[in-house]
Design a protein around this motif. Structure first.
Motif, PDB file in Angstrom:
ATOM      1  N   ASP A 124      17.334  34.779  62.671  1.00 46.23           N
ATOM      2  CA  ASP A 124      17.241  33.511  61.945  1.00 46.23           C
ATOM      3  C   ASP A 124      15.867  33.243  61.335  1.00 46.23           C
ATOM      4  OD1 ASP A 124      19.887  33.021  62.495  1.00 46.23           O
ATOM      5  OD2 ASP A 124      19.479  31.802  64.278  1.00 46.23           O
ATOM      6  N   VAL A 125      14.789  33.644  62.030  1.00 44.63           N
ATOM      7  CA  VAL A 125      13.452  33.329  61.515  1.00 44.63           C
ATOM      8  C   VAL A 125      13.131  34.196  60.305  1.00 44.63           C
ATOM      9  CG1 VAL A 125      12.574  32.545  63.749  1.00 44.63           C
ATOM     10  CG2 VAL A 125      12.340  34.949  63.110  1.00 44.63           C
ATOM     11  N   GLU A 126      12.201  33.704  59.457  1.00 48.13           N
ATOM     12  CA  GLU A 126      11.891  34.395  58.208  1.00 48.13           C
ATOM     13  C   GLU A 126      10.706  35.343  58.327  1.00 48.13           C
ATOM     14  OE1 GLU A 126      11.516  31.727  54.960  1.00 48.13           O
ATOM     15  OE2 GLU A 126      13.529  30.900  55.186  1.00 48.13           O
ATOM     16  N   LYS A 127       9.644  34.914  59.014  1.00 51.69           N
ATOM     17  CA  LYS A 127       8.442  35.747  59.109  1.00 51.69           C
ATOM     18  C   LYS A 127       8.718  37.005  59.935  1.00 51.69           C
ATOM     19  CE  LYS A 127       4.362  34.176  59.611  1.00 51.69           C
ATOM     20  NZ  LYS A 127       3.161  33.504  60.145  1.00 51.69           N
ATOM     21  N   ILE A 128       8.263  38.141  59.431  1.00 49.67           N
ATOM     22  CA  ILE A 128       8.508  39.412  60.120  1.00 49.67           C
ATOM     23  C   ILE A 128       7.802  39.437  61.470  1.00 49.67           C
ATOM     24  CG2 ILE A 128       8.145  41.908  60.011  1.00 49.67           C
ATOM     25  CD1 ILE A 128       8.547  41.746  57.017  1.00 49.67           C
ATOM     26  N   SER A 129       6.591  38.885  61.537  1.00 56.07           N
ATOM     27  CA  SER A 129       5.861  38.862  62.810  1.00 56.07           C
ATOM     28  C   SER A 129       6.625  38.051  63.857  1.00 56.07           C
ATOM     29  CB  SER A 129       4.460  38.288  62.610  1.00 56.07           C
ATOM     30  OG  SER A 129       4.527  36.985  62.047  1.00 56.07           O
ATOM     31  N   ALA A 130       7.250  36.938  63.420  1.00 52.57           N
ATOM     32  CA  ALA A 130       8.051  36.113  64.344  1.00 52.57           C
ATOM     33  C   ALA A 130       9.309  36.860  64.775  1.00 52.57           C
ATOM     34  CB  ALA A 130       8.425  34.800  63.670  1.00 52.57           C
ATOM     35  N   LYS A 131       9.894  37.613  63.857  1.00 57.89           N
ATOM     36  CA  LYS A 131      11.069  38.424  64.201  1.00 57.89           C
ATOM     37  C   LYS A 131      10.719  39.418  65.309  1.00 57.89           C
ATOM     38  CE  LYS A 131      13.404  38.315  59.683  1.00 57.89           C
ATOM     39  NZ  LYS A 131      14.740  37.848  60.113  1.00 57.89           N
ATOM     40  N   ILE A 132       9.569  40.074  65.148  1.00 56.13           N
ATOM     41  CA  ILE A 132       9.162  41.083  66.136  1.00 56.13           C
ATOM     42  C   ILE A 132       8.909  40.446  67.496  1.00 56.13           C
ATOM     43  CG2 ILE A 132       7.303  42.683  66.752  1.00 56.13           C
ATOM     44  CD1 ILE A 132       7.159  43.475  63.814  1.00 56.13           C
ATOM     45  N   LEU A 133       8.312  39.244  67.522  1.00 57.55           N
ATOM     46  CA  LEU A 133       8.075  38.541  68.791  1.00 57.55           C
ATOM     47  C   LEU A 133       9.393  38.236  69.498  1.00 57.55           C
ATOM     48  CD1 LEU A 133       5.199  36.043  67.846  1.00 57.55           C
ATOM     49  CD2 LEU A 133       5.054  37.986  69.414  1.00 57.55           C
ATOM     50  N   ASN A 134      10.360  37.756  68.757  1.00 60.93           N
ATOM     51  CA  ASN A 134      11.673  37.458  69.354  1.00 60.93           C
ATOM     52  C   ASN A 134      12.387  38.725  69.804  1.00 60.93           C
ATOM     53  OD1 ASN A 134      12.518  34.473  69.231  1.00 60.93           O
ATOM     54  ND2 ASN A 134      11.551  34.801  67.233  1.00 60.93           N
ATOM     55  N   LEU A 135      12.237  39.790  69.043  1.00 60.52           N
ATOM     56  CA  LEU A 135      12.834  41.071  69.462  1.00 60.52           C
ATOM     57  C   LEU A 135      12.192  41.574  70.747  1.00 60.52           C
ATOM     58  CD1 LEU A 135      13.100  42.868  65.994  1.00 60.52           C
ATOM     59  CD2 LEU A 135      15.000  42.052  67.388  1.00 60.52           C
ATOM     60  N   ASN A 136      10.876  41.377  70.885  1.00 56.97           N
ATOM     61  CA  ASN A 136      10.179  41.751  72.121  1.00 56.97           C
ATOM     62  C   ASN A 136      10.707  40.952  73.307  1.00 56.97           C
ATOM     63  OD1 ASN A 136       8.613  43.577  70.723  1.00 56.97           O
ATOM     64  ND2 ASN A 136       6.862  42.202  70.504  1.00 56.97           N
ATOM     65  N   ASP A 155      16.476  49.550  66.862  1.00 51.97           N
ATOM     66  CA  ASP A 155      16.579  49.806  65.418  1.00 51.97           C
ATOM     67  C   ASP A 155      15.898  48.700  64.614  1.00 51.97           C
ATOM     68  OD1 ASP A 155      17.519  51.345  63.214  1.00 51.97           O
ATOM     69  OD2 ASP A 155      19.073  49.841  62.888  1.00 51.97           O
ATOM     70  N   TYR A 156      16.089  47.440  65.029  1.00 54.17           N
ATOM     71  CA  TYR A 156      15.428  46.324  64.344  1.00 54.17           C
ATOM     72  C   TYR A 156      13.906  46.437  64.477  1.00 54.17           C
ATOM     73  CZ  TYR A 156      19.382  43.419  62.929  1.00 54.17           C
ATOM     74  OH  TYR A 156      20.485  42.928  62.287  1.00 54.17           O
ATOM     75  N   LYS A 157      13.450  46.853  65.658  1.00 57.14           N
ATOM     76  CA  LYS A 157      11.998  47.025  65.877  1.00 57.14           C
ATOM     77  C   LYS A 157      11.443  48.090  64.921  1.00 57.14           C
ATOM     78  CE  LYS A 157       9.547  46.143  69.130  1.00 57.14           C
ATOM     79  NZ  LYS A 157       8.328  45.309  69.161  1.00 57.14           N
ATOM     80  N   ILE A 158      12.164  49.186  64.786  1.00 59.33           N
ATOM     81  CA  ILE A 158      11.729  50.263  63.873  1.00 59.33           C
ATOM     82  C   ILE A 158      11.598  49.723  62.453  1.00 59.33           C
ATOM     83  CG2 ILE A 158      12.382  52.484  62.858  1.00 59.33           C
ATOM     84  CD1 ILE A 158      14.062  52.914  65.490  1.00 59.33           C
ATOM     85  N   TYR A 159      12.640  49.019  62.024  1.00 58.01           N
ATOM     86  CA  TYR A 159      12.691  48.541  60.646  1.00 58.01           C
ATOM     87  C   TYR A 159      11.546  47.573  60.333  1.00 58.01           C
ATOM     88  CZ  TYR A 159      14.427  46.222  56.438  1.00 58.01           C
ATOM     89  OH  TYR A 159      14.540  45.695  55.179  1.00 58.01           O
ATOM     90  N   TYR A 160      11.311  46.602  61.203  1.00 56.89           N
ATOM     91  CA  TYR A 160      10.309  45.577  60.901  1.00 56.89           C
ATOM     92  C   TYR A 160       8.879  46.077  61.108  1.00 56.89           C
ATOM     93  CZ  TYR A 160      14.046  42.244  60.211  1.00 56.89           C
ATOM     94  OH  TYR A 160      15.148  41.606  59.729  1.00 56.89           O
ATOM     95  N   HIS A 161       8.657  46.964  62.067  1.00 61.51           N
ATOM     96  CA  HIS A 161       7.321  47.574  62.185  1.00 61.51           C
ATOM     97  C   HIS A 161       7.013  48.407  60.944  1.00 61.51           C
ATOM     98  CE1 HIS A 161       5.944  46.327  66.098  1.00 61.51           C
ATOM     99  NE2 HIS A 161       7.080  46.689  66.674  1.00 61.51           N
TER     100      HIS A 161
END
Length: 638
Positions: free
Chosen positions: A45-57, A76-82
């Motif tokens: 749901d969040v837009e910022k990639i850094s926020a996405k990675i925090l939630n994935l963590n 897979d999501y971690k790979i893509y956004y990193h």
């Protein structure tokens, strides 16, 4: 007034229910907020990639079960956004983790995706050999899955990597392989790219006409303006290499006039190529202003690749006009080549620097080193595909060899199993035959014994009737005049008993007259003051019973009736015959004085009956109590 307390109570109930619902909602929310799935949804749901990675963590940290289907998706999501953040080390780390997880789970689809992700990461790192190897592995997995479309796309990525490594033959082979499986409707962009790669390989091998045909095919499938402009520009460059300058000038002029004034990157490319081609056509014309204008736009746009091309053209242009400027542009050509990691551009720049500065040992050593490095890279690139293909082919041969060996072993094992089954079958057959012979001999012995007993009884009966009974009768007749009447009565009683014994053991008709003789026997034995009821005897198919069974049934019922007459003092006797489920069932009952279980078991009469029934594989059970009569149940297989 009476309704007020009722309303008050209802309000309290409503408030308490609402409170309970709120508490439950909070509990549900706290549980939900603490789950891996919650953080995964937040990451989406969040837009910022850094926020996405925090939630994935957070989601990875909350994931309790590593077998959860969410786990590979999170990786897979971690790979893509990193990768999006240019954090390539992190992206590669999670790509390796995804590959290990998928391999452990034997999930071919995730294995293929993990290799594809690694190919993309290495493309950003400009590690073309790693791109090729990972795309090759991904393609292999997709072929195992039967997904020819994704396998074709990976083949195209292999072709691009090979082209960048200057393995043009291998690149052409991979791109052609991709074309076989790509769909014109769904894969237009990939088809366009495949034809472009094949055109590049043709152009670098000197097959210019074929290159132009492939560029036109690429142009036919192009999905956006940028690709279309690139392919048209490439066609112009092929005409330039063919020295068809008029056609090349026409292409570049048309492109230069068609692009937007704000698109300085495209304008600089087309203007630079247009001016340089005009100079190639006529070396006397002055195109310096156009070449410098293109360079200026490229510097403003920070277009390092474009600057390399501009410095190359300016070096050629000033080579015979102004050696100082030519030398300066050659140095800048070399520098931008280094910045772009373009070995080919560096080697070409050094070649001209050596011509223009023949005494420079620094350029000479540098040129030799770079040329050697470029040759090694090209050789390595050409051998990479061959080596991987050879290794894969050898691996498949080994697998085929192992499969053949396994098949031979399986065949040998099957032969051993078949032989064991045959031996087992022979052993079972032998045992079964032995059991049959034993059973057959035993049954024959039993039948012979039954017949022997019957013959013995019949013979004794005949002797009693023909000899003993007649002798008693003759004695009784001779003494009737001289002895007292009581003695004569006793002799007559003995005579009657011998006649009864003779009658009881007389010959039995086991043919069509069997039932009639059996009923007559039972009626004769039954005392005059005892009522005999016989039921169901006419419904029995007596013809299905063999001789031995008929003899045993006859003697058993005879003995039961004799025992009843001697001991039970019954006034009622019932015999019921039933044919049921391939069994003849005989129910005997009387209302005599009965006996204890122990007395019946220890008595010779019932023991004889049991032995006779067992000899024909029948069963006998009884129920008796003192003063409550006797019940006997007989079951004989038909």
């Amino acid at each position: 007034m009476k309704s007020v307390p009722l309303i008050f109570c209802l309000l309290i109930l409503a408030l308490s229910s609402a409170c309970k619902n709120r508490i439950q909602d909070k509990l549900d929310m706290s549980i939900e907020n603490d789950s891996a799935y919650y953080f995964f949804e937040q990451a989406i749901d969040v837009e910022k990639i850094s926020a996405k990675i925090l939630n994935l963590n957070q989601s990875l940290a909350k994931l309790r079960n590593k077998k959860d289907t969410l786990y590979p998706l999170l990786l897979d999501y971690k790979i893509y956004y990193h990768n999006r953040l240019d954090e390539y080390d992190s992206a590669l780390f999670f790509a390796d983790s995804l590959e290990r997880l998928a391999t452990f789970r034997k999930d071919t689809n995730w294995i293929a995706l993990a290799f594809y992700r690694k190919a993309v990461i290495n493309r950003h790192l400009d590690n073309q050999e790693a791109v090729f190897k990972n795309a090759f592995e991904a393609r292999k997995q997709y072929l195992q899955l039967g997904d020819s479309t994704k396998a074709a796309r990976r083949s195209l990525e292999m072709a691009i990597a090979q082209s960048r490594m200057q393995d043009y033959i291998g690149s052409q082979e991979s791109a052609t392989e991709a074309l076989r499986y790509l769909n014109e409707v769904e894969d237009s962009q990939y088809l366009s790219s495949a034809h472009n790669i094949i055109a590049i390989t043709y152009n670098n091998q000197g097959f210019y006409d074929d290159a132009i045909k492939e560029y036109k095919e690429a142009l036919r499938y192009a999905q956006n303006l940028e690709d279309s402009l690139i392919y048209q520009n490439n066609i112009g460059l092929v005409y330039q290499d063919q020295k068809k300058y008029k056609k090349a000038i026409s292409v570049f002029d048309k492109l230069h006039r068609s692009v937007s004034e704000d698109d300085y990157k495209s304008r600089s490319r087309f203007l630079d190529n247009l001016a340089f081609t005009k100079w190639l056509k006529d070396g006397n014309i002055d195109v310096s202003s156009e070449l410098n204008q293109a360079l200026e736009w490229r510097i403003d746009q920070n277009d390092d690749t474009g600057k390399t091309s501009s410095y190359e053209h300016l070096t050629y242009y000033y080579k015979n006009r102004n050696k100082i400027k030519a030398l300066d542009y050659a140095k800048k050509w070399l520098e931008t080549g280094r910045k772009n990691h373009n070995l080919q551009a560096q080697v070409e720049a050094l070649k001209y620097l050596l011509v223009m500065s023949p005494g420079s040992t620094n350029y000479t050593s540098h040129y030799i080193a770079l040329s050697d490095s470029l040759n090694k890279m090209n050789l390595r690139a050409k051998n990479t595909f061959a080596k991987i293909s050879f290794d894969e082919e050898r691996k498949q041969q080994q697998i085929s060899s192992l499969e053949a060996s396994a098949a031979l072993q399986a065949l040998e094992n099957q032969k051993i199993k078949t032989r064991n089954y045959i031996l087992m079958f022979v052993a079972i057959l032998t045992i079964a035959l032995a059991i049959f012979i034993f059973y057959y001999n035993r049954q024959r012995h039993i039948k012979e014994k039954i017949i022997e007993v019957y013959n013995t009884e019949t013979r004794i009966s005949k002797k009693i009737h023909d000899e003993l009974a007649n002798d008693i009768y003759n004695l009784m007749s001779g003494l009737e005049a001289v002895v007292p009447p009581k003695t004569i009565d006793k002799l007559e009683s003995i005579y009657s008993r011998t006649r009864d014994i003779s009658r009881e053991n007389s010959k039995i008709d086991t043919g069509s007259g069997y039932l009639k003789q059996l009923v007559a026997l039972l009626s004769n034995i039954c005392p005059a003051n005892t009522r005999l009821i016989i039921s169901g005897e006419k419904e029995i198919t007596w013809s299905t019973l063999n001789r031995e069974k008929k003899l045993v049934i006859y003697r058993v019922l005879q003995e039961l009736m004799v025992n009843m007459r001697k001991h039970s003092k019954a006034s009622l006797v019932a015999l019921v015959f039933i044919e049921e489920e391939n069994f003849l069932k005989i129910h005997y009952s009387d209302n005599g004085k009965g006996a204890t279980q122990e007395a019946v078991k220890n008595g010779n009469g019932l023991q004889n009956v049991e032995n006779r029934i067992s000899s024909i594989n029948g069963k006998l059970t009884f129920e008796t109590e003192k003063e409550k009569g006797l019940k006997i149940f007989i079951s004989i297989p038909l």
